[in-house]
Design an enzyme around this catalytic site. Sequence first.
Site, PDB file in Angstrom:
ATOM      1  N   ARG A  66     -44.790  15.318 -30.385  1.00 30.93           N
ATOM      2  CA  ARG A  66     -43.428  14.989 -29.961  1.00 30.93           C
ATOM      3  C   ARG A  66     -43.541  14.046 -28.758  1.00 30.93           C
ATOM      4  NH1 ARG A  66     -39.510  19.885 -28.078  1.00 30.93           N
ATOM      5  NH2 ARG A  66     -41.042  20.050 -26.408  1.00 30.93           N
TER       6      ARG A  66
ATOM      7  N   LYS B  79     -33.907  16.950 -10.984  1.00 31.08           N
ATOM      8  CA  LYS B  79     -34.564  18.082 -10.297  1.00 31.08           C
ATOM      9  C   LYS B  79     -35.332  17.563  -9.083  1.00 31.08           C
ATOM     10  CE  LYS B  79     -32.912  21.249 -12.809  1.00 31.08           C
ATOM     11  NZ  LYS B  79     -31.900  22.157 -12.256  1.00 31.08           N
TER      12      LYS B  79
ATOM     13  N   TYR C 274     -33.062  13.910 -16.621  1.00 33.46           N
ATOM     14  CA  TYR C 274     -32.996  15.336 -16.279  1.00 33.46           C
ATOM     15  C   TYR C 274     -34.050  15.684 -15.231  1.00 33.46           C
ATOM     16  CZ  TYR C 274     -33.962  20.303 -16.346  1.00 33.46           C
ATOM     17  OH  TYR C 274     -34.215  21.596 -15.939  1.00 33.46           O
TER      18      TYR C 274
ATOM     19  N   SER D 226     -37.970  22.967 -11.561  1.00 31.36           N
ATOM     20  CA  SER D 226     -38.692  23.048 -12.831  1.00 31.36           C
ATOM     21  C   SER D 226     -40.093  22.495 -12.688  1.00 31.36           C
ATOM     22  CB  SER D 226     -37.908  22.218 -13.852  1.00 31.36           C
ATOM     23  OG  SER D 226     -38.671  21.988 -15.007  1.00 31.36           O
TER      24      SER D 226
ATOM     25  N   LEU E 289     -39.383  25.899 -28.047  1.00 32.74           N
ATOM     26  CA  LEU E 289     -40.250  26.553 -29.026  1.00 32.74           C
ATOM     27  C   LEU E 289     -39.753  27.936 -29.459  1.00 32.74           C
ATOM     28  CD1 LEU E 289     -42.939  26.617 -30.607  1.00 32.74           C
ATOM     29  CD2 LEU E 289     -44.026  27.545 -28.545  1.00 32.74           C
TER      30      LEU E 289
ATOM     31  N   ASN F  53     -34.272  22.913 -29.229  1.00 35.10           N
ATOM     32  CA  ASN F  53     -35.374  22.013 -28.846  1.00 35.10           C
ATOM     33  C   ASN F  53     -36.581  22.820 -28.432  1.00 35.10           C
ATOM     34  OD1 ASN F  53     -34.055  19.451 -29.025  1.00 35.10           O
ATOM     35  ND2 ASN F  53     -32.848  20.078 -27.240  1.00 35.10           N
TER      36      ASN F  53
END
Length: 341
Positions: free
Chosen positions: A298, A156, A152, A127, A203, A201
């Site tokens: 956020r 990765k 998380y 990611s 968009l 969560n």
Amino acid sequence: MRRKILVTGGAGYIGSHTVVALHNTGYEAVIVDNFANSSKSVLDGLEGIIGRRPKLYELDCTDRKAMREVFQKEKGLQGVIHFAAFKAVGESVNEPLKYYQNNLGSLLVLLELMEEEGVKNLVFSSSCTVYGQPEKLPVTEETPTQPATSPYGRTKQMCEDILSDLRKSKSPVRSLALRYFNPIGAHESGLIGELPNGVPNNLIPFVTQTAAGIREQITVFGDNYNTPDGTCIRDYIHVMDLADAHIKAFEYLDKVSEESFYDTVNVGTGKGNSVLEVIQAFEKVSGEKLNYKIGDRRSGDIEKVWANVDKANQVLNWQAKHDIEKSLDDAWRWQQQLSKK
Ligand code: NAD
Ligand code: WQD
């Protein structure tokens, strides 16, 4: 005879679209999924698109014994595409062990079995989260990674480290970590797509659910960022383009001459769009007026990130074919089909 590829997490969002892409390029996908974050209805969608039910093992990929049986039953596997993981950033902060156990555990089991059973090629889902907020944009694969801001994200990075260590150890497993930017959209049939659990969560599902009347309003998280319109910028990539990148990645690995191999490749469009640009594009393709308001930032959000995709172009011979409007149009079609059910 179609060449067989094991697809862990093949019933999930990106996995299911990759099963279609594999089928379209002449491969047979063998799915392993425990439906921890997906629904069996995905199999109906897949059948509707590829004309038959894909082969499925319903089990947990951290279960070494059950996974060994799959490898032994499915003789002649040409490679593994490993999607299975938990991916909710906020949940990972509250339940880190669940994330380390699943995301690291599933990779370790797979790698052990690949070495044991002589299956060489592994495409791994990484990611753009590994880059954090990069100093220079667009990000290349050489851009330094930043300390992860969630368990998380750390899984990765740790998975990438494991693959890198394996190469140094001269393991016969050859792997590519694809660093996805923001996957969106759906197969254009409207038969498969993203199935977020509860309140989204991300968009795009929030946008489409608001337009469909499931949510009353969407909040744009902050309009005072250092970007042209003040809202955050991301590189949104159509999930079918992303799916195709996995085929190219597998084909590349299949031709690698080194015994041991590992590399990372960005998979994005190379173009950034702000949240307000996404909303405008959505209104244009859907013909719907979106009820949105500007809210606070956020916590943990990256201001702007988009990919340099030269390596994917040059090494994998891959590039994104779909623009943001096509992605949003397909996401909207999928949402409308879901709302009809
Ligand atoms: P998803 O949750 O839709 O799909 C993951 C699938 O794996 C689900 O079907 C789930 O049931 C299955 N699964 C999870 N743990 C399992 C286990 N132990 N055994 C068997 N099956 C298991 O997620 P996605 O969006 O398709 O993401 C796929 C991969 O891509 C993940 O590794 C994710 O971290 C990564 N990724 C996703 C995004 C994104 O924005 N969607 C971005 C970057 C990277
Ligand atoms: C995109 C933009 C929000 C919802 C997350 C993970 C990341 C990766 C991809 C897996 C941001 C804004 C969102 C809303 C909004 N996943 N937004 N209102 O944050 O880039 O990344 O998914 O590896 O790890 O963190 O994606 O879709 O959540 O947000 O304004 O209701 O939309 O602030 O700018 P993000 P996202």
